[in-house]
Design a protein around this motif. Structure first.
Motif, PDB file in Angstrom:
ATOM      1  N   TYR A 112       0.717  -1.392   0.004  1.00 31.88           N
ATOM      2  CA  TYR A 112      -0.259   0.089   0.132  1.00 31.88           C
ATOM      3  C   TYR A 112       0.954   0.860   0.004  1.00 31.88           C
ATOM      4  N   MET A 115      -1.498   6.300   4.113  1.00 25.06           N
ATOM      5  CA  MET A 115      -3.420   6.633   3.903  1.00 25.06           C
ATOM      6  C   MET A 115      -3.374   8.033   3.904  1.00 25.06           C
ATOM      7  N   ASP A 118      -6.449  12.580   0.679  1.00 22.63           N
ATOM      8  CA  ASP A 118      -6.779  12.849  -0.987  1.00 22.63           C
ATOM      9  C   ASP A 118      -6.985  14.570  -1.995  1.00 22.63           C
ATOM     10  N   GLU A 125       0.321  11.803  -4.794  1.00 25.16           N
ATOM     11  CA  GLU A 125      -0.086   9.915  -4.308  1.00 25.16           C
ATOM     12  C   GLU A 125       1.977   9.238  -3.657  1.00 25.16           C
ATOM     13  N   LYS A 145      -5.011   1.232  -0.750  1.00 19.24           N
ATOM     14  CA  LYS A 145      -4.977   2.054  -1.757  1.00 19.24           C
ATOM     15  C   LYS A 145      -4.033   2.184  -2.078  1.00 19.24           C
ATOM     16  N   ASN A 146      -3.870   2.799  -3.396  1.00 20.47           N
ATOM     17  CA  ASN A 146      -2.569   3.158  -4.093  1.00 20.47           C
ATOM     18  C   ASN A 146      -1.384   1.712  -4.515  1.00 20.47           C
ATOM     19  N   GLU A 169     -10.706  -0.130  -1.863  1.00 18.88           N
ATOM     20  CA  GLU A 169     -10.629   0.922  -2.844  1.00 18.88           C
ATOM     21  C   GLU A 169      -9.177   1.928  -3.613  1.00 18.88           C
ATOM     22  N   LYS A 170      -8.724   1.850  -4.875  1.00 17.69           N
ATOM     23  CA  LYS A 170      -7.414   2.356  -5.102  1.00 17.69           C
ATOM     24  C   LYS A 170      -6.514   1.582  -5.285  1.00 17.69           C
ATOM     25  N   SER A 171      -6.623   0.054  -4.862  1.00 16.77           N
ATOM     26  CA  SER A 171      -6.042  -0.999  -5.288  1.00 16.77           C
ATOM     27  C   SER A 171      -6.350  -1.231  -6.629  1.00 16.77           C
TER      28      SER A 171
END
Length: 188
Positions: A112, A115, A118, A125, A145-146, A169-171
């Motif tokens: 990851y 966090m 955003d 990021e 995320k990411n 989310e966002k993976s």
């Protein structure tokens, strides 16, 4: 391996313990760790990465094994970009990660970017990427995320993931050979 280069071609890192912080066996910050052979086993940490912890660096697992390591998150390996605009990379072309445990999630692996708030800017990021080009991950994987699992298009091989993968989310998952289920709201 803070900002440096550590190459392991054999031998063993065993029974290490980090009470606070991250990285029970090996801690990589801003450097590179290449594991061409050997064993990382029976290492424990209270937070992230029982065997190997990578932050803003690069871990290449070419051969060897990471086994029986323990952490809250990422019992075997934790790949984390902890500052905005940074990247952490795990390149797996061989070897195994197995028999590791996590109190919370990711017995084998957690990937990851931190966090961060955003702001809508891609420059903010923090991104963590696994290149799944060989070897075996025998344990659960947690991608937040990411975080991303991708490959180089099969030039060297493909990583086998033997257990379940949980995405957030966002993976993103783009590459690999998967035997367990893939659940969550990431992109596959």
């Amino acid at each position: 391996a803070e900002g440096g280069n550590f190459i392991m071609t054999g031998g063993a890192i065993r029974g290490c313990f980090a009470r606070i912080g991250d990285g029970g066996g090996v801690y990589v910050f801003g450097g590179q760790f290449t594991m061409n052979g050997g064993t990382i086993a029976d290492c424990t940490v209270e937070h992230h990465g029982g065997g190997v912890y990578v932050d803003q660096g690069n871990f290449k697992l070419v051969n060897g094994e990471i086994r029986n390591c323990k952490a809250d998150f990422g019992g075997g390996v934790c790949v984390r970009a902890a500052r905005s605009g940074t990247e952490s990379i795990f390149e797996m072309t061989g070897g195994t990660v197995s028999d590791c445990t996590a109190k919370t999630k990711g017995s084998a692996l957690i990937i990851y970017g931190d966090m961060l708030e955003d702001t809508g800017s891609p420059l903010n990021e923090a991104v963590s990427t696994m290149y799944a080009d060989g070897g075996t991950v025998d344990g659960t994987v947690y991608i937040l995320k990411n975080g991303k699992i991708t490959g180089n298009g099969g030039i060297t091989g493909v990583t086998s993931f033997k257990k379940d993968i949980l995405t957030k989310e966002k993976s993103k998952i783009e590459y690999g050979l998967f035997y367990g289920s893939i659940t969550g709201n990431g992109t596959v």
